[in-house]
Enzyme design. Structure first.
Site, PDB file in Angstrom:
ATOM      1  N   GLU A  81       0.806  -1.222   0.000  1.00  0.00           N
ATOM      2  CA  GLU A  81       0.000   0.000   0.000  1.00  0.00           C
ATOM      3  C   GLU A  81       0.843   1.277   0.000  1.00  0.00           C
ATOM      4  O   GLU A  81       0.612   2.170  -0.824  1.00  0.00           O
ATOM      5  CB  GLU A  81      -0.945   0.016   1.211  1.00  0.00           C
ATOM      6  N   ASP A 101      -0.846  -5.084   2.964  1.00  0.00           N
ATOM      7  CA  ASP A 101      -1.406  -3.874   3.586  1.00  0.00           C
ATOM      8  C   ASP A 101      -0.883  -3.845   5.023  1.00  0.00           C
ATOM      9  O   ASP A 101      -1.276  -4.671   5.857  1.00  0.00           O
ATOM     10  CB  ASP A 101      -2.943  -3.935   3.582  1.00  0.00           C
ATOM     11  N   ILE A 103      -1.208  -1.669   7.593  1.00  0.00           N
ATOM     12  CA  ILE A 103      -2.285  -1.433   8.573  1.00  0.00           C
ATOM     13  C   ILE A 103      -3.560  -1.251   7.773  1.00  0.00           C
ATOM     14  O   ILE A 103      -3.709  -0.267   7.045  1.00  0.00           O
ATOM     15  CB  ILE A 103      -2.072  -0.169   9.427  1.00  0.00           C
ATOM     16  N   ASP A 104      -4.468  -2.182   7.885  1.00  0.00           N
ATOM     17  CA  ASP A 104      -5.784  -1.966   7.278  1.00  0.00           C
ATOM     18  C   ASP A 104      -6.717  -1.469   8.380  1.00  0.00           C
ATOM     19  O   ASP A 104      -6.868  -2.132   9.414  1.00  0.00           O
ATOM     20  CB  ASP A 104      -6.332  -3.249   6.651  1.00  0.00           C
ATOM     21  N   THR A 106      -6.480   2.192   8.871  1.00  0.00           N
ATOM     22  CA  THR A 106      -5.605   3.268   9.377  1.00  0.00           C
ATOM     23  C   THR A 106      -6.418   4.363  10.059  1.00  0.00           C
ATOM     24  O   THR A 106      -6.004   4.906  11.088  1.00  0.00           O
ATOM     25  CB  THR A 106      -4.750   3.845   8.226  1.00  0.00           C
ATOM     26  N   ASP A 231      -6.228  -4.635  -0.002  1.00  0.00           N
ATOM     27  CA  ASP A 231      -7.351  -4.848   0.924  1.00  0.00           C
ATOM     28  C   ASP A 231      -8.014  -6.207   0.665  1.00  0.00           C
ATOM     29  O   ASP A 231      -8.728  -6.731   1.522  1.00  0.00           O
ATOM     30  CB  ASP A 231      -8.432  -3.781   0.733  1.00  0.00           C
TER      31      ASP A 231
HETATM   32  C1  IPD Z   1      -8.946   1.154   3.899  1.00  0.00           C
HETATM   33  C2  IPD Z   1      -9.927   0.587   4.896  1.00  0.00           C
HETATM   34  C3  IPD Z   1     -11.260   1.261   4.718  1.00  0.00           C
HETATM   35  C4  IPD Z   1     -11.788   1.124   3.297  1.00  0.00           C
HETATM   36  C5  IPD Z   1     -10.754   1.597   2.294  1.00  0.00           C
HETATM   37  C6  IPD Z   1      -9.446   0.862   2.512  1.00  0.00           C
HETATM   38  P1  IPD Z   1      -6.463   1.381   4.788  1.00  0.00           P
HETATM   39  O1  IPD Z   1      -7.684   0.603   4.034  1.00  0.00           O
HETATM   40  O2  IPD Z   1     -10.058  -0.793   4.749  1.00  0.00           O
HETATM   41  O3  IPD Z   1     -12.176   0.713   5.597  1.00  0.00           O
HETATM   42  O4  IPD Z   1     -12.929   1.923   3.143  1.00  0.00           O
HETATM   43  O5  IPD Z   1     -11.236   1.368   0.987  1.00  0.00           O
HETATM   44  O6  IPD Z   1      -8.504   1.262   1.538  1.00  0.00           O
HETATM   45  O7  IPD Z   1      -6.225   2.648   4.053  1.00  0.00           O
HETATM   46  O8  IPD Z   1      -6.909   1.613   6.189  1.00  0.00           O
HETATM   47  O9  IPD Z   1      -5.329   0.408   4.648  1.00  0.00           O
END
Ligand code: IPD
Length: 288
Positions: A81, A101, A103-104, A106, A231
């Site tokens: 990411e 990813d 930290i999913d 964030t 994701d």
């Molecule tokens: C995001 C989260 C968020 C979703 C976004 C993702 P990130 O990932 O999962 O809930 O709405 O589409 O990109 O930026 O926290 O790694």
């Protein structure tokens, strides 16, 4: 912590055993760093929009994972990411490719909302081989390996068999854009599902962990526009190995780079959701 295997018994290794074990160990190490950092002060920056956040911990964790994997598997390719945010291309070739990813969730992390995960997927010949997702605060390790099932802390995962939208709990995520046209479509999609009688629509702030709920059968469906391959990669294997369906919002096969997905415990449910949705066009990860 048990990575996989019902009742703690490890399933047969398979050709990518060493990679899988490395992913598990790194997800656990990354999880420790994230857990500690959750309650500390953070330096927060924005990326594609004011709601698309990144912290120094995202960078630290991504560097840890990539450096370790690049040292151990120098011929492999990587999609991650924060590297992508810095301009690296997202290309899925037939080579063994890690999709990370760090930290999913964030935004949750920034607010200390304890729903955050590390996600590590692995593909070979453009086919997903395994996925590892670690829920950092609940210390739940979700794993799925092609042909070998999906597990959470050693317990086998199975999706819900619900086919009726009017009995469904549906999960989604908002995605990064907040312009009026996108928000209108996002809310109207939610409204359509509620009009169709869905029991509820939930947004928990982490697409990977929402997808793990689907794999565990604690939700019946998931859809989103605006999520990325990092994701989706690991979660896709976990859901498929738990017996679920992951596909494009058009009703066709999943395209990992298309920034859109419908997933459900049953094909019937996935099709019903796909038919109800209007498309929000976020472009493609491999065309940025
Ligand atoms: C995001 C989260 C968020 C979703 C976004 C993702 P990130 O990932 O999962 O809930 O709405 O589409 O990109 O930026 O926290 O790694």
């Amino acid at each position: 912590m048990k990575a996989s295997g019902e009742d703690g018994k490890a399933p047969a290794g398979g050709p990518w055993e060493e990679c899988f074990e490395a992913a598990v160990q790194l997800a656990l190490r990354a999880g420790q760093i994230i857990r500690k950092a959750l309650s500390e002060e953070k330096r927060v920056s924005t990326k594609t929009s004011a709601a698309d956040l990144v912290t120094e911990t995202d960078h630290v964790v991504e560097a840890l994972i990539l450096q370790e994997l690049q040292t151990r598997f120098p011929s492999h390719r990587f999609i991650a990411e924060e590297a992508a945010a810095a301009g690296a291309k997202c290309v899925l070739t037939p080579s063994p490719t890690w999709i990370v990813d760090p930290i999913d969730g964030t935004c949750n992390f920034v607010h200390r909302f304890p729903t955050v995960a590390v996600s590590i997927g692995f593909a070979v010949n453009q086919e997903l081989e395994f996925g590892v997702i670690y829920h950092c605060t609940e210390e739940r390790l979700y794993t799925g390996r092609r042909g070998q099932g999906a597990f959470c802390n050693g317990q086998r995962l199975r999706v819900s068999r619900e086919t009726d939208l009017s009995k469904a709990l549906v999960l989604t995520e908002i995605g990064p854009r907040r312009d009026p046209a996108t928000l209108k479509l996002f809310l109207s999609n939610m409204e359509r599902l509620l009009h169709a009688g869905a029991h509820g629509v939930r947004v928990i702030g982490s697409s990977t962990l929402a997808l793990c709920h689907l794999a565990a059968g604690t939700a019946d469906a998931y859809y989103q526009f605006g999520l990325h391959c990092w994701d989706l990669a690991a979660a896709t294997v976990i859901i498929r190995e738990a017996g679920g369906v992951v596909m494009d919002t058009s009703g066709g096969p999943l395209d990992l780079m298309s920034c859109r997905v419908v997933a459900a415990g049953t094909r019937e449910m996935a099709v019903l959701i796909a038919q109800a949705l209007q498309t929000i066009n976020y472009g493609r990860d491999d065309e940025r």
